[in-house]
Design an enzyme around this catalytic site. Structure first.
Site, PDB file in Angstrom:
ATOM      1  CG  ASP A   1      -2.111   0.853   1.119  1.00  0.00           C
ATOM      2  OD1 ASP A   1      -2.290   1.489   0.057  1.00  0.00           O
ATOM      3  OD2 ASP A   1      -2.886   0.933   2.090  1.00  0.00           O
ATOM      4  N   GLY A   2       0.394   2.289  -0.638  1.00  0.00           N
ATOM      5  CA  GLY A   2       1.108   3.573  -0.577  1.00  0.00           C
ATOM      6  C   GLY A   2       1.763   4.006  -1.870  1.00  0.00           C
ATOM      7  CG  ASN A   3       2.166   1.321  -5.194  1.00  0.00           C
ATOM      8  OD1 ASN A   3       3.017   1.079  -4.361  1.00  0.00           O
ATOM      9  ND2 ASN A   3       1.628   0.398  -5.961  1.00  0.00           N
TER      10      ASN A   3
ATOM     11  CG  HIS B   1       0.345   1.840  -9.474  1.00  0.00           C
ATOM     12  ND1 HIS B   1       0.047   1.571  -8.159  1.00  0.00           N
ATOM     13  CD2 HIS B   1      -0.714   2.542  -9.953  1.00  0.00           C
ATOM     14  CE1 HIS B   1      -1.135   2.082  -7.867  1.00  0.00           C
ATOM     15  NE2 HIS B   1      -1.620   2.689  -8.928  1.00  0.00           N
TER      16      HIS B   1
ATOM     17  CD1 TRP C   1     -12.618  -5.552 -10.070  1.00  0.00           C
ATOM     18  CD2 TRP C   1     -11.758  -4.845 -12.010  1.00  0.00           C
ATOM     19  NE1 TRP C   1     -11.968  -6.612 -10.664  1.00  0.00           N
ATOM     20  CE2 TRP C   1     -11.442  -6.208 -11.866  1.00  0.00           C
ATOM     21  CE3 TRP C   1     -11.317  -4.182 -13.159  1.00  0.00           C
ATOM     22  CZ2 TRP C   1     -10.704  -6.920 -12.810  1.00  0.00           C
ATOM     23  CZ3 TRP C   1     -10.584  -4.895 -14.101  1.00  0.00           C
ATOM     24  CH2 TRP C   1     -10.286  -6.241 -13.924  1.00  0.00           C
TER      25      TRP C   1
ATOM     26  NE  ARG D   1      -7.003   1.514  -6.358  1.00  0.00           N
ATOM     27  CZ  ARG D   1      -5.888   1.786  -5.718  1.00  0.00           C
ATOM     28  NH1 ARG D   1      -4.875   2.294  -6.361  1.00  0.00           N
ATOM     29  NH2 ARG D   1      -5.773   1.549  -4.440  1.00  0.00           N
TER      30      ARG D   1
ATOM     31  CG  LEU E   1       9.634 -17.662  -2.854  1.00  0.00           C
ATOM     32  CD1 LEU E   1       9.600 -17.722  -1.314  1.00  0.00           C
ATOM     33  CD2 LEU E   1      10.067 -16.252  -3.291  1.00  0.00           C
TER      34      LEU E   1
ATOM     35  NE  ARG F   1      -8.220   0.225   5.046  1.00  0.00           N
ATOM     36  CZ  ARG F   1      -7.735   1.451   5.016  1.00  0.00           C
ATOM     37  NH1 ARG F   1      -7.901   2.258   6.047  1.00  0.00           N
ATOM     38  NH2 ARG F   1      -7.068   1.884   3.961  1.00  0.00           N
TER      39      ARG F   1
HETATM   40  C1  FPP Z   1      -1.700   0.320  -3.414  1.00  0.00           C
HETATM   41  O1  FPP Z   1      -1.204   1.620  -3.614  1.00  0.00           O
HETATM   42  C2  FPP Z   1      -1.199  -0.641  -4.286  1.00  0.00           C
HETATM   43  C3  FPP Z   1      -1.911  -1.411  -5.148  1.00  0.00           C
HETATM   44  C4  FPP Z   1      -3.005  -1.027  -6.051  1.00  0.00           C
HETATM   45  C5  FPP Z   1      -1.532  -2.819  -5.193  1.00  0.00           C
HETATM   46  C6  FPP Z   1      -0.087  -3.075  -5.530  1.00  0.00           C
HETATM   47  C7  FPP Z   1       0.240  -2.811  -6.925  1.00  0.00           C
HETATM   48  C8  FPP Z   1       1.492  -2.685  -7.356  1.00  0.00           C
HETATM   49  C9  FPP Z   1       2.691  -2.854  -6.487  1.00  0.00           C
HETATM   50  C10 FPP Z   1       1.664  -2.355  -8.787  1.00  0.00           C
HETATM   51  C11 FPP Z   1       2.354  -3.387  -9.551  1.00  0.00           C
HETATM   52  C12 FPP Z   1       1.822  -4.737  -9.365  1.00  0.00           C
HETATM   53  C13 FPP Z   1       2.245  -5.771 -10.085  1.00  0.00           C
HETATM   54  C14 FPP Z   1       1.884  -7.157  -9.683  1.00  0.00           C
HETATM   55  C15 FPP Z   1       3.101  -5.593 -11.245  1.00  0.00           C
HETATM   56  P1  FPP Z   1      -2.306   2.732  -3.654  1.00  0.00           P
HETATM   57  O2  FPP Z   1      -2.516   3.116  -5.080  1.00  0.00           O
HETATM   58  O3  FPP Z   1      -3.532   2.263  -2.925  1.00  0.00           O
HETATM   59  O4  FPP Z   1      -1.591   3.879  -2.851  1.00  0.00           O
HETATM   60  P2  FPP Z   1      -2.293   5.022  -2.001  1.00  0.00           P
HETATM   61  O5  FPP Z   1      -3.066   4.357  -0.887  1.00  0.00           O
HETATM   62  O6  FPP Z   1      -1.128   5.811  -1.504  1.00  0.00           O
HETATM   63  O7  FPP Z   1      -3.160   5.787  -2.959  1.00  0.00           O
END
Ligand code: FPP
Length: 228
Positions: A14-16, A31, A64, A66, A126, A182
């Site tokens: 989480d947190g991208n 991402h 979905w 988003r 793994l 969560r």
């Molecule tokens: C949450 O960040 C992350 C996700 C949507 C899931 C993880 C996805 C990746 C790591 C992208 C690449 C995945 C693969 C398998 C290639 P967020 O967008 O919810 O961040 P925020 O809470 O800061 O908005």
């Protein structure tokens, strides 16, 4: 009773989006960086003496909702990730598995997933599980319906465990990044006796070195599984 050997690690990444926002970048850049973190952490796990399985929450059934462009980007990124990752899977002897409602993904992506599973199926260091279009309640409901279809009138816990998509050991340690605390419908059944670790680090900044520290902390914990 105390068992602190770590066989199955699960991670809610989480947190991208926040990582990208902090840098004035588009969420998609977060991402992309997050996908690189998956590679680093998988390599760490493949070289860890006790970890057998690492499960990442990559896309939930709720994701979905988003914006369409972000969803499309995530699907493309996943396809690119699996394509580029094949050499790492083979070098590191990592077997890839996907869980979730894969049948609802695009046909080319389904093909890429099936091919990657097939090409890596004899790798033994793994198992890397990606939860894609995954929701734990749906997984449990599907498992129970399957058991009913098989003619079962009542079910034992073991029946449900073996009908789930995740025939791996129960999860020992769950990590969620970015400070949120969560479960977000992730592996509800398999997390029953897991230890939890929440870190404020945003997923793109998460490193093997932080994971190493978290595992050291995990080993200090006394896991009693409900016993004294
Ligand atoms: C949450 O960040 C992350 C996700 C949507 C899931 C993880 C996805 C990746 C790591 C992208 C690449 C995945 C693969 C398998 C290639 P967020 O967008 O919810 O961040 P925020 O809470 O800061 O908005």
């Amino acid at each position: 009773m105390s068992d602190t050997s770590l066989k199955h690690l699960a991670i809610i990444m989480d947190g991208n989006g926040r990582w990208a926002k902090e840098r004035g970048l588009k969420r998609t850049k977060g991402h992309e960086k997050g996908a690189e973190t998956i590679r680093d952490i998988t390599t760490y796990c493949a070289n860890h003496p006790t970890i057998e399985t690492v499960t990442f929450y990559a896309f939930s059934t709720e994701n979905w909702k988003r914006p369409k462009l972000e969803v499309e980007f995530l699907m493309k990124l996943l396809d690119r990730y699996l394509k580029n990752e094949l050499s790492t899977y083979q070098e590191q002897k990592v077997r890839f598995k996907a869980i979730g409602n894969i049948g609802a993904l695009s046909k080319p992506l389904q093909k890429r997933i099936a091919q990657t599973e097939e090409l890596t199926k004899t790798n033994t260091k793994l198992i890397q599980v990606l939860a894609l279009n995954y929701g734990a309640r749906a997984e449990i409901t599907t498992a129970v319906n399957q058991l009913i279809a098989e003619g079962k009138k009542s079910v034992a816990e073991e029946d449900i465990s073996s009908a789930l998509q995740t025939p791996y050991a129960d999860i020992d340690l769950l990590i969620r990044t970015s400070g949120e605390e969560r479960l977000s419908n992730f592996l509800l059944w398999q997390l029953s006796y897991s230890e939890f670790h929440f870190t404020p680090t945003l997923w793109p900044d998460f490193t093997a070195s932080e994971l190493d520290d978290i595992i050291k902390d995990f080993k200090q914990r006394s896991r009693r599984f409900g016993g004294a």
